[in-house]
Scaffold this motif. Sequence first.
Motif, short mmCIF file in Angstrom:
data_model
loop_
_atom_site.label_atom_id
_atom_site.label_comp_id
_atom_site.label_asym_id
_atom_site.label_seq_id
_atom_site.Cartn_x
_atom_site.Cartn_y
_atom_site.Cartn_z
N ARG A 76 10.44 -20.36 -51.71
CA ARG A 76 10.73 -19.07 -50.54
C ARG A 76 9.58 -18.78 -50.10
N ASP A 77 9.48 -19.20 -48.85
CA ASP A 77 8.11 -18.85 -47.76
C ASP A 77 7.34 -20.27 -47.98
N CYS A 78 7.78 -20.49 -48.01
CA CYS A 78 6.86 -21.92 -48.05
C CYS A 78 7.64 -23.82 -47.01
N LEU A 79 6.57 -24.39 -46.92
CA LEU A 79 7.59 -25.52 -46.20
C LEU A 79 6.86 -26.60 -46.91
N VAL A 116 4.58 -35.26 -52.85
CA VAL A 116 5.42 -33.91 -51.64
C VAL A 116 3.95 -32.62 -51.90
N ALA A 117 3.85 -32.01 -50.70
CA ALA A 117 3.01 -30.70 -50.40
C ALA A 117 4.18 -29.56 -49.92
N LEU A 118 3.95 -28.25 -50.91
CA LEU A 118 4.48 -27.43 -50.69
C LEU A 118 3.46 -26.20 -50.35
N TRP A 119 3.58 -26.34 -48.67
CA TRP A 119 2.35 -24.73 -48.16
C TRP A 119 2.76 -23.95 -48.54
N ARG A 120 2.23 -22.71 -48.79
CA ARG A 120 2.82 -20.98 -48.54
C ARG A 120 2.06 -20.50 -47.26
N LEU A 121 3.46 -19.94 -46.23
CA LEU A 121 3.35 -19.69 -45.46
C LEU A 121 3.67 -17.83 -45.44
N PRO A 148 -2.14 -22.37 -47.44
CA PRO A 148 -2.53 -22.54 -49.54
C PRO A 148 -1.55 -23.50 -49.36
N LEU A 149 -1.83 -23.70 -50.90
CA LEU A 149 -0.82 -25.25 -51.57
C LEU A 149 -0.13 -24.18 -53.04
#
Length: 451
Positions: free
Chosen positions: A53-56, A383-388, A410-411
């Motif tokens: 959630r809230d990540c890309l 896989v990169a999971l970015w916090r947005l 941030p990751l």
Amino acid sequence: MRIVVEDAAVSTVDEVGTEYGAGHVIINDGVIERVGPGPAPDLGPVDRRVDGRDCLATPGLINTHHHLYQWATRGLAQQADLFQWLTTLYPIWARIDGEITHAAATAGLARLALTGCTTAADHHYVFPSGKGDLLAAVVEAAGAVGIRLHAVRGSMDRGQSRGGLPPDSIVETMDGALAGTEEAIDSYHDASPEAMVRVAVGPCSPFSVSPELMSAAMELARYKGVRLHTHLAETVDEEEQCRAEFGCTPAEYAEKLGWLGHDVWLAHGIHLSDGAVRRFGDSGTGVAHCPTSNARLGAGIARVRDLTGAGAPVGLGVDGAASNEDGGLGAELRWATYLARLRGGPEALTARDALRLATIGGARCLGRQEELGSLEAGKQADVALWRLDGVEHAGIADPVAALVFGTLPPLALLLVGGQTVVEDNEIRTVSTVDTADALRVASARLVEVAG
């Protein structure tokens, strides 16, 4: 081990640009098993669930050009163009050894991982006599950090006495360079889809390598079935020197030597004619675009839109940290977008175009588009999971725009082959404190010895 990432925005960077506002990625034994919208289906036991959630979620980023040893010489020659910069730093680089190289490579790779990079091509071309196995030091550092390495075994045989830029003390003989390159291929190259290390052949550049070595290196690479890499068309000075010595442009020189083809990717490719752009596209020759380094040295702006439009593979490169002190890959998405727009206007490169350069474009340059560069079933689970969810990105409804135009997020997680390298924006494989301490010691020793 099965890992499920759920409820994340997903940009797959597949052929048609599939995206999900809320989707899932399922990983099984280091390979992507499924990517899709909504909650993950029940496919059996799950070892780890990741709240996205809230990540890309994007593919891990791919760095197509670097010089990791240069992390030990950042901040020098601050107002120099390329040739001035090289002549200032070559005498310092002549003093590097295995310990310095390992410290610099570990720091550089850790920084890359913290900015979303899962694969890095490192072009190491400085091999001072009696200083140990420097390529082994880079390979060992990559193994410790846990990201994939394309080790480009570089070479130089044209010192100052033969009209080149590097001092004679730092160049190899042609036979020595070829023997060292073949040994590197035999020792480290892994052609398997899941390979953590591959080797490419990389004579440094037309102004530090003889035509004979350029040709022999090409023959060796094609005999061994590995890729070719060199610097080309980076500056106006290079073009002037190439015209004076060989009667042609750098791109024409490369073509005469057989250095265009689907197994070649070239660093920079800034000063290219319309004809050269077409030939790159027709031949499938790749370009590693290094926007920050090009700006730092005042080298120019590459014709990225023209190259991709012609069909040439284009990826992003950080380049050496001595010409890009930031050393991270994530910021290059924004730099690439903005420089392209300075050259060609606001439609020259979109946020999604930039993400493609950093992922599948880089995979094409390295010949790994079937294994890396997009989130698709059957590909390696990088896989990169970015916090947005921070204030920096609040209110940007488009998650890809937030990644490219905003502050680098941030990751939450960075996986390489399903293995955790970064979590909660902290690298989990090496100590950043110990890495920084080792780099400080190595940098101080190198400058002291060289000075």
